[in-house]
Design a protein around this motif. Structure first.
Motif, mmCIF file in Angstrom:
data_model
loop_
_atom_site.group_PDB
_atom_site.id
_atom_site.type_symbol
_atom_site.label_atom_id
_atom_site.label_comp_id
_atom_site.label_asym_id
_atom_site.label_seq_id
_atom_site.Cartn_x
_atom_site.Cartn_y
_atom_site.Cartn_z
ATOM 1 N N ARG A 133 96.805 -15.594 2.801
ATOM 2 C CA ARG A 133 97.571 -16.175 3.901
ATOM 3 C C ARG A 133 98.448 -15.104 4.569
ATOM 4 N NH1 ARG A 133 100.692 -20.313 1.390
ATOM 5 N NH2 ARG A 133 98.664 -20.868 0.607
ATOM 6 N N ARG A 134 99.083 -14.261 3.749
ATOM 7 C CA ARG A 134 99.985 -13.229 4.282
ATOM 8 C C ARG A 134 99.223 -12.041 4.883
ATOM 9 N NH1 ARG A 134 104.511 -12.790 5.947
ATOM 10 N NH2 ARG A 134 105.214 -10.975 4.821
ATOM 11 N N PHE A 135 98.157 -11.617 4.204
ATOM 12 C CA PHE A 135 97.429 -10.406 4.601
ATOM 13 C C PHE A 135 95.928 -10.668 4.551
ATOM 14 C CE2 PHE A 135 101.199 -9.315 1.982
ATOM 15 C CZ PHE A 135 102.045 -8.930 3.009
ATOM 16 N N PRO A 136 95.406 -11.395 5.541
ATOM 17 C CA PRO A 136 93.984 -11.764 5.533
ATOM 18 C C PRO A 136 93.074 -10.534 5.403
ATOM 19 C CG PRO A 136 95.147 -12.891 7.308
ATOM 20 C CD PRO A 136 96.099 -11.883 6.727
ATOM 21 N N GLY A 137 92.135 -10.613 4.484
ATOM 22 C CA GLY A 137 91.147 -9.557 4.297
ATOM 23 C C GLY A 137 91.557 -8.448 3.346
ATOM 24 N N LEU A 138 92.827 -8.387 2.961
ATOM 25 C CA LEU A 138 93.294 -7.304 2.095
ATOM 26 C C LEU A 138 92.593 -7.319 0.736
ATOM 27 C CD1 LEU A 138 95.218 -4.939 1.491
ATOM 28 C CD2 LEU A 138 96.862 -6.642 0.659
ATOM 29 N N LEU A 139 92.578 -8.460 0.076
ATOM 30 C CA LEU A 139 91.949 -8.520 -1.249
ATOM 31 C C LEU A 139 90.444 -8.284 -1.175
ATOM 32 C CD1 LEU A 139 93.896 -11.386 -3.021
ATOM 33 C CD2 LEU A 139 94.061 -8.926 -3.425
ATOM 34 N N ASP A 140 89.812 -8.776 -0.130
ATOM 35 C CA ASP A 140 88.368 -8.545 0.028
ATOM 36 C C ASP A 140 88.078 -7.050 0.186
ATOM 37 O OD1 ASP A 140 87.747 -11.242 -0.196
ATOM 38 O OD2 ASP A 140 87.926 -11.589 1.963
ATOM 39 N N ALA A 141 88.909 -6.360 0.959
ATOM 40 C CA ALA A 141 88.728 -4.911 1.132
ATOM 41 C C ALA A 141 88.960 -4.183 -0.189
ATOM 42 C CB ALA A 141 89.687 -4.393 2.197
ATOM 43 N N LEU A 142 89.965 -4.590 -0.945
ATOM 44 C CA LEU A 142 90.212 -3.966 -2.249
ATOM 45 C C LEU A 142 89.066 -4.223 -3.209
ATOM 46 C CD1 LEU A 142 94.002 -4.780 -2.654
ATOM 47 C CD2 LEU A 142 92.978 -2.509 -2.380
#
Length: 106
Positions: free
Chosen positions: A91-100
């Motif tokens: 919610r806060r940083f869309p796509g961040l975890l997917d990129a990691l």
């Protein structure tokens, strides 16, 4: 005795700089790869693949992740269970975890 949650920032208070700092360590990235499985994880060092480290060192890394808002820790008696705050981070940083995740796989 009911379970309790250790202090963590509210979703709207999670800061990108703190998340990136928390994930800028190889041990914490290894923990992230375990937490990305989406289940609640015991703090057992063997199960985390960190049995080569001292328990206090792993506890410190877990605290950094929790205080940055990456994880949540539930206390049940003498046991602690950690889970990734995936929905909050997405919610806060869309796509961040997917990129990691892609970076961890590659």
């Amino acid at each position: 005795m009911p379970d309790e949650w250790l202090p963590q920032p509210a979703t709207e208070d999670i800061q990108l700089v703190k998340v990136l700092h928390a994930l800028g360590d190889p041990v914490r990235l290894q923990l992230l790869s375990v937490y990305l499985e989406g289940r609640e994880v015991s703090c057992d060092l063997d199960g985390l693949g960190l049995d080569h480290l001292h328990k206090s060192t792993v506890s410190h890394h877990m605290k950094v992740l929790r205080e940055a808002g990456v994880t949540a820790t539930r206390v049940a008696g003498r046991n602690r269970f950690v889970r990734l705050r995936r929905n909050d981070l997405d919610r806060r940083f869309p796509g961040l975890l997917d990129a990691l995740l892609k970076g961890l796989e590659g």
